[in-house]
Design a protein around this motif. Structure first.
Motif, mmCIF file in Angstrom:
data_model
loop_
_atom_site.group_PDB
_atom_site.id
_atom_site.type_symbol
_atom_site.label_atom_id
_atom_site.label_comp_id
_atom_site.label_asym_id
_atom_site.label_seq_id
_atom_site.Cartn_x
_atom_site.Cartn_y
_atom_site.Cartn_z
ATOM 1 N N SER A 35 0.646 -1.200 -0.076
ATOM 2 C CA SER A 35 0.018 -0.123 -0.148
ATOM 3 C C SER A 35 0.848 1.426 0.053
ATOM 4 N N GLU A 94 2.259 1.457 -3.296
ATOM 5 C CA GLU A 94 1.529 2.046 -4.174
ATOM 6 C C GLU A 94 1.112 3.781 -4.104
ATOM 7 N N SER A 108 11.370 -16.028 1.562
ATOM 8 C CA SER A 108 10.495 -15.168 0.495
ATOM 9 C C SER A 108 9.426 -14.689 1.519
ATOM 10 N N PRO A 109 8.715 -13.688 1.147
ATOM 11 C CA PRO A 109 7.627 -13.110 1.864
ATOM 12 C C PRO A 109 6.588 -14.004 2.097
ATOM 13 N N ARG A 110 6.236 -15.059 1.206
ATOM 14 C CA ARG A 110 5.190 -15.984 1.217
ATOM 15 C C ARG A 110 5.356 -16.834 2.232
ATOM 16 N N LEU A 134 -1.109 -14.621 0.111
ATOM 17 C CA LEU A 134 -0.648 -14.741 -1.190
ATOM 18 C C LEU A 134 -1.143 -13.586 -1.803
ATOM 19 N N TYR A 162 0.933 -10.615 -0.863
ATOM 20 C CA TYR A 162 2.340 -10.940 -1.463
ATOM 21 C C TYR A 162 2.285 -10.525 -2.799
ATOM 22 N N GLY A 163 1.080 -10.884 -3.564
ATOM 23 C CA GLY A 163 1.044 -10.395 -4.919
ATOM 24 C C GLY A 163 0.835 -8.970 -5.115
ATOM 25 N N ASN A 221 4.785 -7.984 -4.510
ATOM 26 C CA ASN A 221 5.513 -8.493 -5.860
ATOM 27 C C ASN A 221 5.299 -7.267 -6.827
ATOM 28 N N ARG A 222 4.204 -6.964 -6.948
ATOM 29 C CA ARG A 222 3.721 -6.005 -8.049
ATOM 30 C C ARG A 222 4.801 -4.684 -7.629
ATOM 31 N N ILE A 227 7.213 -4.303 -5.994
ATOM 32 C CA ILE A 227 8.796 -4.981 -6.156
ATOM 33 C C ILE A 227 9.146 -4.650 -7.654
ATOM 34 N N ALA A 228 8.305 -5.135 -8.458
ATOM 35 C CA ALA A 228 8.467 -5.278 -9.921
ATOM 36 C C ALA A 228 8.557 -3.872 -10.402
ATOM 37 N N ASN A 229 7.580 -2.838 -9.645
ATOM 38 C CA ASN A 229 7.674 -1.514 -10.265
ATOM 39 C C ASN A 229 8.771 -0.698 -9.619
ATOM 40 N N ASP A 289 10.070 -16.465 -6.845
ATOM 41 C CA ASP A 289 9.365 -15.134 -6.400
ATOM 42 C C ASP A 289 9.787 -14.056 -7.800
ATOM 43 N N GLN A 330 6.895 -11.939 -9.388
ATOM 44 C CA GLN A 330 6.953 -10.640 -9.676
ATOM 45 C C GLN A 330 6.785 -10.274 -11.209
ATOM 46 N N GLY A 390 2.741 -12.353 -11.631
ATOM 47 C CA GLY A 390 1.616 -13.339 -10.870
ATOM 48 C C GLY A 390 0.927 -12.688 -9.725
ATOM 49 N N PHE A 391 0.187 -11.356 -10.221
ATOM 50 C CA PHE A 391 -0.712 -10.942 -9.415
ATOM 51 C C PHE A 391 -1.626 -10.052 -10.375
ATOM 52 N N THR A 407 -4.644 -0.486 -3.370
ATOM 53 C CA THR A 407 -5.284 -0.849 -2.069
ATOM 54 C C THR A 407 -6.638 0.323 -2.246
#
Lengths: 641, 227, 257
Positions: A51, A54, A67-69, A168, A171-172, A175-176, A178-180, C120, C124, C127-128, C133
């Motif tokens: 959050s 974002e 892993s966070p999962r 999860l 975590y998703g 992950n988003r 992290i990718a960003n 992971d 990344q 997978g989402f 939020t």
């Protein structure tokens, strides 16, 4: 220091809305100039990291897992409460609020709990949007069940793996980010200290668990989402690595610890099978919806589950149904646990150790058919069979209480900030919402509420106050000193080279805690335990054996540091239990009971949060009291008769 | 058009090619068997020879035949590419103990079976296809109602009288059978055609095909050898 | 029970490992497999030898961190996680060989511990579902048929342990990847990013160096959560149809789409 809970004034239903309006905002363009450290990536940590990422903040997230999962939120089985009232059965935000306050035995803040109930509905929406596959009815709408003694069906669930699916989902979202590039993820990294400069939290010191490298990280704010401390009991339903070190080290840096003695003992766990036992496995509370709890009326030594059928119906004591006709097997966790202990203390316990009671599904199978039961509890029954070798479709389960959750934790105000400015605690790591006893399916709710819907608002208030250029770099002496201290702590553990393993100390501590600070506590017991823990702690520092070196992956070293902290926290729990000479929720003081042996609260003397301030090593801590004001709920003795 | 390259260099894309070429070759086997069965006709090889002459001269068939060679090569090439990747994926240090309990051995040995099949195809082409197309040997030409027809039947009959050749042939048919035992249904799985409603049919047809077609092939030399 | 253990010991990723043999005299059949290793480690520490490093945490079969290739099978002879495997499954006097997961994409960290962060990174890659939020519709706004929700849940149960990779002779991660692809392909919430998601996750899977599926079904047979290879078929379908019909997306476009 005067504790200020910062709960806003005004009618209960408007507090949060007003507060949100009054909180300062951070300009969107400035958010990227703020660094936030989040320790722990379970439900609270992952949801907060996602959050805040974002929103535009720079987040650094840390977990000691690979892993966070893997965070232990994943193991929550039963479900998550939300005041959606989808079932048209009379639920409302106010009822969830009321139930949580009452269930917590009137030791939680009204303001926090009402906010929790308010945002509970948003959590479900959020999770569904993330693709969490909650259970559904044939019509395609979400299914609910009644859980943990609630009189309404407000629990959302994903088979017996609700925690997994919610984690999860978070975590998703993480992950988003992290990718960003908005969240930088550090795995297999353990936080070993908080850096406080001029009274404000400025960063943390971590140890890379693979290389052993000790590093400093600075930020404008630090969020601890590091879970509870049930493992102080050694045997608990927590995962093996769950520990209190992050919270404890923050405590030593000035964060007060709230209600440390409030631990929850879950009534339905698989009993201990021998000395090798490394952890206890929870069987979801939902089983109590259909399982009937009983022991023989007269003691039968070593009664096996296979022999349960030999006990005639009239010779069975369904003690929960007998004592609490209106709630029966669905009484709250603390009541169910204590009664199981009572019958075992009377010698009527079953199984080889006599420390177990039966939970019988034969009536439910007769009534609904095996198929229906399989649908509801299939995976739990399989798990039980795998662990014990008994088939619960044919013989009753054996269960016994086990430590499951800690309501106590770092003291936080309404903004989730600890007594150290800039240091926050979320989820199980804080003490806030469950009072002296947590209701079933409320832990997931609180973790996600804190992470998704509280901290994104409240953190801005602090950040806006300090300004983005008020940041201290890691070359500041406080950080270099912090690194040296952590290294010295590690070296100290390695240099003892004693004869006892870390696990041996941990087990011993656990036995003391369970015996004297477990399901029932007394002044004599607690006083004795305090001395035992002090002795054990001094033995630890002279006789623990930690092999290997600091600059490598060293699991014993990790454990040793955590057990060292448990040895200190254990004593504080004892102090807190000694101080609280009343019975409330999970905390049962033998001195404070009704004639029937039920818990008796003492609201005149103890309607407060006990917040402990660390002083110096091995010195008594200072007690601060936050008086609890109940403006909406009338305090009554809980009765489930 | 980068996506085409991406797709066919991805593991999934390569598997797709394996599956598609595999299914084509399965179809080819069925057609080939239908032709071969004419060897069993009691007409001194006339029907078979006419069929063989048609297959080696018809323009359309020639195109399909080139395609067939291409698919065999593509199937082989993809198999090598995937196997190389798979070996690398496992890493240099393999397991010390392997339990075969979780999968069928045919599925684990498609590479070996495939190599056997490929070797057989080469031998088979050398003995029949190459002579038929005049690359070596001197196949006799017969006169069927004024039309010159090469006598492949006698060539086949000659080889099918040799014990070792019949033995090799039957052995290789067994290899094909095992290759198909896994390959047939596997191709559908790779194509994503896995559905509870149809899996049963695909599996049964696959297994029946894997047994019957190679058995049919193997039956011919045995019959010709023993009669 | 008496048990002989052959355990892979390797001090670091760079050093060469080897098997070492240990014997345990008093193993209770009620012990979990990991508790048996705890006992071994306590013995080793007492003798001044370094304990065996292995990943473990929740010990109730859900965190997915425990691994171990036991007697030629991931998580041992039962279709469950190692932490849920109990010594009563073995016989008195048995020799048990314990190896780490073997895959290039799962490099060994120490002894039996491997690095599964490749999983992971695949998550990344896409997978989402890209929702922020707040601001989401009411949870009951979009009905989802029970069958679809159940099937999505079947796939979502994956614990990310990597047994599928360990079991596969090709060290393929397709069961893992396809489970996540399937969960979101089935649910209406996942539809908007459906194509980009599968493309990116497959590309990342390949980049990590996992092998290709040869449909041996060993993954399905060993998966402790019973994830089915129908998911792999679904992923193949999703991938092929995405590749031929989606707009071209460059890697690293941000988000799943």
């Amino acid at each position: 220091m005067k504790l200020d809970s910062k709960v806003p004034e005004g009618p209960i239903g408007e507090k949060w809305t007003r507060h949100k309006f009054n909180l300062k905002l951070v300009n969107p363009a400035n958010k990227r100039k703020y660094d936030i450290i989040i320790v722990g990536t379970g439900l609270a940590g992952a949801s907060a990291a996602a959050s805040l990422g974002e929103l535009g903040y720079n987040v650094k997230a840390f977990t000691y897992h690979d892993s966070p999962r893997r965070a232990h939120s994943i193991a929550a089985q039963g479900g998550i409460n939300a005041a959606k009232n989808y079932q048209n059965d009379g639920d409302s935000v106010y009822r969830l609020f009321y139930d949580t306050i009452k269930g917590g035995d009137y030791r939680a803040r009204e303001g926090n709990v009402h906010r929790l109930a308010e945002v509970s509905v948003n959590i479900i929406d959020q999770c569904v949007a993330q693709g969490v596959p909650f259970a559904r009815e044939y019509g395609g709408l979400l299914a609910n069940r009644s859980f943990g003694g609630a009189q309404v069906s407000r629990t959302f669930y994903a088979r017996g793996q609700t925690g997994q699916q919610l984690l999860l989902g978070a975590y998703g979202a993480l992950n988003r980010q992290i990718a960003n590039g908005k969240v930088k993820m550090y795995t297999r990294s353990e936080m070993l200290d908080v850096i406080v400069v001029d009274g404000k939290a400025r960063g943390i010191i971590t140890r890379d668990l693979v290389t052993g490298k000790v590093e400093a990280h600075s930020a404008h704010a630090v969020l601890l989402c590091t879970g509870g401390y049930s493992n102080v009991f050694y045997l608990s339903t927590s995962a093996k690595a769950c520990n209190a070190s992050a919270a404890w080290r923050a405590h030593k840096k000035g964060a007060f610890f709230g209600n440390p003695c409030f631990t929850q003992i879950h009534p339905t766990c698989i009993p201990v099978s021998g000395d090798h036992q490394s952890k206890l496995t929870l069987m979801s509370e939902s089983l109590r919806n259909d399982g009937r709890v009983w022991v023989p009326k007269t003691a039968v030594k070593g009664l096996k589950a296979k022999e349960a059928a030999n006990i005639k119906e009239e010779d069975r004591d369904y003690f929960l149904e007998r004592k609490y006709p209106s709630f029966g097997n669905l009484v709250p966790r603390d009541v169910a646990s204590r009664n199981a202990k009572t019958v075992c203390d009377e010698g009527r316990g079953v199984g080889p150790t006599g420390l177990a009671v039966f939970m019988d599904f034969s009536d439910a199978i007769k009534r609904d058919g095996r198929k229906m039961i399989e649908q509801k509890y299939g995976n739990l029954f399989d798990m039980y069979q795998q662990i014990t070798g008994d088939n619960p479709y044919e013989v009753p389960m054996m269960i016994f209480p086990a430590v499951h959750y800690t309501m106590g934790g770092l003291w936080v105000d309404y903004n989730l900030m600890t007594t150290v400015p800039g240091l926050y605690a979320l989820g199980e790591a804080n003490f806030s919402d469950h009072g002296a006893n947590r209701l079933g399916a409320s832990a997931l709710m609180q973790g996600l509420a804190d992470g998704y819907f509280v901290i994104p608002y409240t953190i801005g208030d602090y950040l806006a106050t300090i300004g983005w250029n008020d940041k201290i770099a890691t070359d500041h002496p406080a950080f270099t000193e912090g690194i040296e201290n952590v290294k010295a702590g590690v070296d100290r553990l390695l240099s003892i080279k004693g004869n006892k393993t870390v696990d041996e100390f941990h087990r011993q501590l656990g036995l003391i805690m369970w015996e004297y600070c477990g399901m029932s506590r007394s002044e004599t017991g607690l006083t004795k335990a305090k001395k035992m823990i002090q002795d054990l702690r001094s033995e630890f520092w002279t006789n623990v054996s930690v092999l290997g070196s600091a600059n490598e992956l060293n699991q014993e070293l990790e454990k040793a540091g955590r057990v060292a902290d448990f040895l200190e926290l254990g004593e504080l729990m004892i102090d807190d239990a000694l101080n609280r000479n009343e019975s409330c929720g999970g905390h049962f003081r033998e001195e404070s009971a009704t004639e029937e042996g039920e818990a008796k609260r003492n609201d005149d003397a103890f309607a407060y949060v006990a917040a402990w301030e660390y002083t110096r090593e091995s010195q008594p801590e200072n007690l601060h009291k936050e008086e609890l004001r109940f403006e909406n709920v009338k305090l009554t003795q809980r009765s489930y008769k | 058009m980068k996506w085409i390259v991406d797709m066919f260099t991805s593991t999934l894309g390569r598997k797709l090619l394996m599956a598609l070429t595999g299914l084509f070759l399965i179809l080819f086997l069925a057609v080939h068997l239908a032709g071969n069965l004419q060897l069993l006709k009691d007409d001194g090889g006339r029907a078979f020879n006419i069929y063989a002459e048609f297959m080696s001269t018809n323009a359309l068939i020639q195109v399909v035949s080139k395609g067939n060679f291409f698919f065999i090569l593509l199937h082989t090439f993809m198999a090598i590419a995937l196997t190389t990747k798979n070996r690398k994926a496992r890493g240099p240090e393999g397991y010390a103990v392997l339990s075969g309990k979780s999968s069928h051995w045919t599925s684990r040995n498609m590479g070996i079976l495939g190599t056997l099949v490929l070797a057989f195809i080469v031998i088979h082409l050398y003995h029949f296809w190459a002579q038929m197309h005049g690359y070596w040997g001197n196949i006799t030409t017969l006169d069927y109602d004024g039309k010159p027809v090469r006598d492949l039947y006698s060539l086949v009959d000659m080889w099918f009288q040799k014990e070792w050749y019949v033995g090799l042939y039957v052995f290789c048919m067994a290899a094909i059978a095992f290759h198909l035992w896994h390959g047939f249904a596997s191709a559908f799985q790779t194509l994503g055609l896995n559905h509870l409603k149809y899996n049963g049919v695909i599996n049964v047809v696959g297994k029946v095909f894997a047994v019957l077609v190679p058995a049919g092939f193997a039956f011919i030399p045995l019959k010709m050898y023993f009669s | 029970m008496k048990i002989t253990l052959k355990i892979w010991r390797q001090t670091s990723p760079a050093t060469k490992g080897q098997f070492k043999t240990y014997t345990l005299g008093h193993v209770s059949p009620d012990m979990s497999f990991l508790e048996m290793l705890d006992v071994l480690n306590q013995d080793l520490i007492k003798k001044g030898e370094e304990p065996v490093t292995f990943d473990h945490d929740c010990r109730e079969g859900i965190c997915g961190v425990c691994s171990l290739y036991i007697n030629g099978r991931p998580h041992g002879p039962l279709q469950t996680t190692t932490c849920q495997l109990h010594m009563r499954t073995f016989s008195d006097g048995e020799t048990i060989t314990i190896e780490p997961w073997r895959a290039t994409a799962f490099p060994i960290i120490k002894d039996l511990m491997v690095d599964r962060s490749a999983f992971d990174r695949i998550q990344q890659a896409g997978g989402f579902i890209s929702v922020n939020t707040g601001g989401v519709p009411d949870a009951n706004e979009i009905p989802i048929s029970k069958k679809i929700a159940d099937e999505a849940m079947d796939a979502a149960q994956c614990i990310g342990c990597g047994a599928c990779v360990a079991a596969c002779k090709n060290a393929s991660a397709m069961l893992f990847v396809s489970a996540k692809v399937s969960q979101f392909a089935l649910l209406p919430q996942g539809k908007p990013e459906r194509k980009e998601r599968v493309e990116k996750m497959v590309a990342q899977m390949d980049a990590e160096g996992f092998g290709a599926c040869t449909n041996t079904r060993a993954c399905e047979a060993e998966c402790p959560k019973g994830i089915k290879i129908t998911n792999i078929a679904r992923m193949n379908r999703e991938y092929f149809s995405a590749m031929v019909s989606s707009y071209e997306v460059a890697a690293g476009d941000g988000g799943a789409g």
